[in-house]
Design a protein around this motif. Structure first.
Motif, PDB file in Angstrom:
ATOM      1  N   LEU A   1      -2.440   0.133  -5.897  1.00 56.26           N
ATOM      2  CA  LEU A   1      -1.060  -0.328  -5.666  1.00 56.26           C
ATOM      3  C   LEU A   1      -0.176   0.272  -6.763  1.00 56.26           C
ATOM      4  CD1 LEU A   1      -1.754  -4.045  -4.185  1.00 56.26           C
ATOM      5  CD2 LEU A   1      -1.875  -1.774  -3.036  1.00 56.26           C
ATOM      6  N   HIS A   2       1.122   0.337  -6.542  1.00 58.15           N
ATOM      7  CA  HIS A   2       1.875   0.769  -7.415  1.00 58.15           C
ATOM      8  C   HIS A   2       3.144   0.072  -7.486  1.00 58.15           C
ATOM      9  CE1 HIS A   2      -0.640   4.288  -7.898  1.00 58.15           C
ATOM     10  NE2 HIS A   2      -0.328   4.699  -6.472  1.00 58.15           N
ATOM     11  N   SER A   3       3.934  -0.056  -8.643  1.00 61.55           N
ATOM     12  CA  SER A   3       5.235  -0.824  -8.792  1.00 61.55           C
ATOM     13  C   SER A   3       5.173  -2.332  -8.191  1.00 61.55           C
ATOM     14  CB  SER A   3       6.218   0.031  -8.301  1.00 61.55           C
ATOM     15  OG  SER A   3       7.663  -0.370  -8.734  1.00 61.55           O
ATOM     16  N   VAL A   4       4.134  -3.010  -8.390  1.00 61.23           N
ATOM     17  CA  VAL A   4       3.784  -4.438  -7.773  1.00 61.23           C
ATOM     18  C   VAL A   4       5.271  -5.230  -8.444  1.00 61.23           C
ATOM     19  CG1 VAL A   4       2.405  -6.128  -7.375  1.00 61.23           C
ATOM     20  CG2 VAL A   4       1.633  -3.924  -7.485  1.00 61.23           C
ATOM     21  N   PRO A   5       5.940  -5.582  -7.398  1.00 59.47           N
ATOM     22  CA  PRO A   5       7.145  -6.481  -8.040  1.00 59.47           C
ATOM     23  C   PRO A   5       6.226  -8.022  -8.195  1.00 59.47           C
ATOM     24  CG  PRO A   5       7.667  -5.406  -6.113  1.00 59.47           C
ATOM     25  CD  PRO A   5       6.185  -5.214  -6.382  1.00 59.47           C
ATOM     26  N   VAL A   6       6.764  -8.704  -9.198  1.00 63.91           N
ATOM     27  CA  VAL A   6       6.064  -9.986  -9.501  1.00 63.91           C
ATOM     28  C   VAL A   6       7.114 -11.038 -10.204  1.00 63.91           C
ATOM     29  CG1 VAL A   6       5.406  -9.291 -11.987  1.00 63.91           C
ATOM     30  CG2 VAL A   6       4.252 -11.073 -10.987  1.00 63.91           C
ATOM     31  N   GLY A   7       7.148 -12.037  -9.462  1.00 59.24           N
ATOM     32  CA  GLY A   7       7.940 -13.219 -10.200  1.00 59.24           C
ATOM     33  C   GLY A   7       8.915 -13.523  -9.278  1.00 59.24           C
ATOM     34  N   HIS A   8      10.183 -13.658  -9.992  1.00 60.50           N
ATOM     35  CA  HIS A   8      11.447 -13.754  -9.232  1.00 60.50           C
ATOM     36  C   HIS A   8      12.658 -12.832  -9.457  1.00 60.50           C
ATOM     37  CE1 HIS A   8       9.784 -17.867  -8.512  1.00 60.50           C
ATOM     38  NE2 HIS A   8       9.541 -17.858  -9.712  1.00 60.50           N
ATOM     39  N   GLY A   9      12.442 -11.776 -10.358  1.00 60.26           N
ATOM     40  CA  GLY A   9      13.446 -10.882 -10.763  1.00 60.26           C
ATOM     41  C   GLY A   9      13.087  -9.611 -10.401  1.00 60.26           C
TER      42      GLY A   9
ATOM     43  N   ARG B   1       0.661  -1.159  -0.083  1.00 62.90           N
ATOM     44  CA  ARG B   1       0.033   0.066   0.063  1.00 62.90           C
ATOM     45  C   ARG B   1       0.847   1.264  -0.033  1.00 62.90           C
ATOM     46  NH1 ARG B   1      -5.376   0.444   1.294  1.00 62.90           N
ATOM     47  NH2 ARG B   1      -6.426  -1.449   1.581  1.00 62.90           N
ATOM     48  N   THR B   2       2.076   1.281   0.828  1.00 63.90           N
ATOM     49  CA  THR B   2       2.753   2.445   0.821  1.00 63.90           C
ATOM     50  C   THR B   2       3.930   2.338  -0.437  1.00 63.90           C
ATOM     51  OG1 THR B   2       4.320   1.324   2.555  1.00 63.90           O
ATOM     52  CG2 THR B   2       2.159   2.573   3.360  1.00 63.90           C
ATOM     53  N   ARG B   3       3.904   1.546  -1.048  1.00 62.43           N
ATOM     54  CA  ARG B   3       5.087   1.532  -2.009  1.00 62.43           C
ATOM     55  C   ARG B   3       4.877   2.566  -3.252  1.00 62.43           C
ATOM     56  NH1 ARG B   3       8.927  -1.384  -3.993  1.00 62.43           N
ATOM     57  NH2 ARG B   3       9.598  -1.841  -6.267  1.00 62.43           N
ATOM     58  N   ALA B   4       6.012   3.448  -3.424  1.00 61.75           N
ATOM     59  CA  ALA B   4       5.764   4.469  -4.205  1.00 61.75           C
ATOM     60  C   ALA B   4       5.618   4.217  -5.648  1.00 61.75           C
ATOM     61  CB  ALA B   4       7.108   5.424  -4.071  1.00 61.75           C
ATOM     62  N   ALA B   5       4.739   5.160  -6.281  1.00 59.99           N
ATOM     63  CA  ALA B   5       4.558   4.719  -7.643  1.00 59.99           C
ATOM     64  C   ALA B   5       5.910   4.984  -8.506  1.00 59.99           C
ATOM     65  CB  ALA B   5       3.576   5.945  -8.128  1.00 59.99           C
ATOM     66  N   GLY B   6       6.114   4.030  -9.476  1.00 58.96           N
ATOM     67  CA  GLY B   6       7.097   4.276 -10.487  1.00 58.96           C
ATOM     68  C   GLY B   6       8.476   3.785  -9.475  1.00 58.96           C
ATOM     69  N   ALA B   7       8.520   2.957  -8.134  1.00 52.33           N
ATOM     70  CA  ALA B   7       9.732   2.640  -7.639  1.00 52.33           C
ATOM     71  C   ALA B   7      10.518   1.611  -8.180  1.00 52.33           C
ATOM     72  CB  ALA B   7       9.075   1.917  -6.349  1.00 52.33           C
ATOM     73  N   SER B   8      10.106   0.895  -9.111  1.00 53.37           N
ATOM     74  CA  SER B   8      11.206  -0.067  -9.663  1.00 53.37           C
ATOM     75  C   SER B   8      11.976   0.896 -10.717  1.00 53.37           C
ATOM     76  CB  SER B   8      10.161  -1.237 -10.343  1.00 53.37           C
ATOM     77  OG  SER B   8       9.652  -2.088  -9.369  1.00 53.37           O
ATOM     78  N   VAL B   9      11.144   1.474 -11.794  1.00 53.43           N
ATOM     79  CA  VAL B   9      11.982   2.175 -12.798  1.00 53.43           C
ATOM     80  C   VAL B   9      12.735   3.417 -12.308  1.00 53.43           C
ATOM     81  CG1 VAL B   9      10.132   1.579 -14.628  1.00 53.43           C
ATOM     82  CG2 VAL B   9       9.784   3.730 -13.191  1.00 53.43           C
TER      83      VAL B   9
ATOM     84  N   ALA C   1      -3.710  -8.976  -2.258  1.00 47.96           N
ATOM     85  CA  ALA C   1      -2.870  -7.952  -3.163  1.00 47.96           C
ATOM     86  C   ALA C   1      -2.026  -7.068  -2.623  1.00 47.96           C
ATOM     87  CB  ALA C   1      -4.024  -7.239  -3.948  1.00 47.96           C
ATOM     88  N   GLU C   2      -2.133  -6.794  -1.217  1.00 49.13           N
ATOM     89  CA  GLU C   2      -1.310  -5.727  -0.943  1.00 49.13           C
ATOM     90  C   GLU C   2      -0.184  -6.401  -0.396  1.00 49.13           C
ATOM     91  OE1 GLU C   2      -3.661  -5.297   3.749  1.00 49.13           O
ATOM     92  OE2 GLU C   2      -3.399  -3.806   2.357  1.00 49.13           O
ATOM     93  N   HIS C   3      -0.137  -7.689  -0.041  1.00 48.45           N
ATOM     94  CA  HIS C   3       1.071  -8.419   0.444  1.00 48.45           C
ATOM     95  C   HIS C   3       2.046  -8.772  -0.486  1.00 48.45           C
ATOM     96  CE1 HIS C   3       3.538 -10.919   3.086  1.00 48.45           C
ATOM     97  NE2 HIS C   3       3.022 -10.259   4.192  1.00 48.45           N
ATOM     98  N   PRO C   4       3.258  -8.575  -0.233  1.00 48.95           N
ATOM     99  CA  PRO C   4       4.168  -8.761  -1.683  1.00 48.95           C
ATOM    100  C   PRO C   4       4.396 -10.019  -1.910  1.00 48.95           C
ATOM    101  CG  PRO C   4       5.204  -7.851   0.391  1.00 48.95           C
ATOM    102  CD  PRO C   4       3.929  -7.538   0.566  1.00 48.95           C
ATOM    103  N   SER C   5       4.363 -11.114  -0.824  1.00 43.86           N
ATOM    104  CA  SER C   5       4.490 -12.385  -1.021  1.00 43.86           C
ATOM    105  C   SER C   5       3.484 -13.219  -1.923  1.00 43.86           C
ATOM    106  CB  SER C   5       4.572 -13.302   0.498  1.00 43.86           C
ATOM    107  OG  SER C   5       3.151 -13.273   0.745  1.00 43.86           O
ATOM    108  N   THR C   6       2.355 -12.455  -2.304  1.00 40.86           N
ATOM    109  CA  THR C   6       1.141 -12.850  -3.389  1.00 40.86           C
ATOM    110  C   THR C   6       2.044 -12.847  -4.629  1.00 40.86           C
ATOM    111  OG1 THR C   6      -0.556 -12.223  -1.988  1.00 40.86           O
ATOM    112  CG2 THR C   6      -0.825 -12.263  -4.302  1.00 40.86           C
ATOM    113  N   TRP C   7       2.830 -11.776  -4.652  1.00 46.16           N
ATOM    114  CA  TRP C   7       3.288 -11.476  -6.207  1.00 46.16           C
ATOM    115  C   TRP C   7       4.767 -12.135  -6.318  1.00 46.16           C
ATOM    116  CZ3 TRP C   7      -0.530  -9.507  -8.998  1.00 46.16           C
ATOM    117  CH2 TRP C   7      -1.656  -8.759  -8.235  1.00 46.16           C
TER     118      TRP C   7
ATOM    119  N   HIS D   1       0.856  -0.658 -12.108  1.00 47.83           N
ATOM    120  CA  HIS D   1      -0.421  -0.397 -11.161  1.00 47.83           C
ATOM    121  C   HIS D   1      -1.515  -1.518 -11.016  1.00 47.83           C
ATOM    122  CE1 HIS D   1       0.951   3.986 -11.872  1.00 47.83           C
ATOM    123  NE2 HIS D   1       0.994   3.470 -12.965  1.00 47.83           N
ATOM    124  N   VAL D   2      -1.850  -1.872 -10.108  1.00 50.85           N
ATOM    125  CA  VAL D   2      -3.033  -2.630  -9.737  1.00 50.85           C
ATOM    126  C   VAL D   2      -4.132  -1.871  -9.023  1.00 50.85           C
ATOM    127  CG1 VAL D   2      -3.664  -4.768  -8.526  1.00 50.85           C
ATOM    128  CG2 VAL D   2      -1.358  -4.735  -9.350  1.00 50.85           C
TER     129      VAL D   2
END
Length: 275
Positions: free
Chosen positions: A84-92, A19-27, A211-217, A98-99
């Motif tokens: 939710l922004h910049s949702v990390p997904v997978g293994h890398g 929920r608190t992850r910043a938009a565009g965090a990954s990029v 959705a808000e928990h990172p381990s889901t993704w 946005h979700v």
């Protein structure tokens, strides 16, 4: 589907939330990593207004600006929606820009920033300035992946719809909307989401909780929650804006100088005509 897992329930640590992850965090993180390899511009380059961005960091920089622009628009949705922004997904390092979860369903939003571009949309392809892209295919894959992960974590069948939000385009010509991906300008996004038909059967609470928990993704929750250096990115934005302003001053000065020369050269002709 099995019942909601205890690990997905409210007892989870609130700090471990997207929920608190910043938009565009990954990029933003990728942009700053690329930018760290760029040598200092030097005094003369600064005076001339040369951009501090390298070719490599520029694409990440524009991507971040696009995601920030869409995030600002999504703030208008109101309390019935979870974004939710910049949702990390997978293994890398892959992520979903946005979700969005609301009364009408769940959406993945893929932001594409194309300043002054001409975008053409057909049933099976999306062109930018006449060049084919893989945006439709990637967005479908993203939504299908989100469907699997969210359904498993929430313990109920969930269908996620993909959306492509185009930022900064000069024009978007929709010949035919793809049947399974919505393509629109970022300025149309909030209105479109609000006008979607409500889905009474969607129990949003367990979906949001999952959705808000990172381990889901992501396979590594701690890595997924790594924060971007927003202060450093803000400083980079200021550098880019300052360089742009300096270039504008040089261009403006050149136009004035050329105009002055042109007037001087025309003076004899004007004297003959009106003297």
């Amino acid at each position: 589907m099995t019942a909601l897992s205890p690990e997905v329930g409210p007892a989870r640590n609130a700090a471990a939330s997207l929920r608190t992850r910043a938009a565009g965090a990954s990029v933003i993180t990728r942009c700053l990593a690329e930018q760290s390899q760029v040598p200092d511009r030097g005094r003369m380059a600064r005076m001339l207004g040369r951009s501090p961005l390298s070719d490599e960091s520029r694409s990440w920089y524009l991507g971040a600006l696009g995601e920030l622009a869409v995030a600002a628009r999504l703030k208008q949705l109101g309390p019935d929606w979870t974004v939710l922004h910049s949702v990390p997904v997978g293994h890398g390092e892959s992520d979903i820009d946005h979700v969005v979860i609301g009364p009408s369903g769940v959406y993945t939003i893929n932001t594409k920033h194309h300043d002054d571009a001409r975008v053409w949309v057909g049933a099976r392809k999306l062109l930018v300035n006449g060049q084919p892209t893989d945006y439709l295919r990637n967005s479908r894959h993203e939504a299908e992946r989100a469907t699997r992960l969210l359904s498993a974590a929430a313990g109920t069948d969930i269908v996620v719809r993909p959306v492509i939000a185009v930022v900064g385009a000069k024009s978007i010509t929709v010949k035919q909307q793809p049947s399974d991906v919505m393509v629109l300008a970022d300025t149309q996004l909030v209105r479109w989401l609000r006008r979607r038909r409500r889905t009474p059967a969607l129990a949003t609470t367990p979906v949001v909780t999952a959705a808000e928990h990172p381990s889901t993704w992501h396979s590594n929750a701690a890595e997924a929650l790594a924060e971007a250096n927003l202060e450093q990115f803000s400083s980079l934005q200021q550098e880019v804006r300052t360089a742009r302003d300096v270039r504008a001053i040089w261009v403006g000065g050149a136009v004035v100088a050329v105009s002055a020369v042109a007037v001087t050269q025309l003076m004899p002709t004007l004297a003959l005509m009106f003297g």
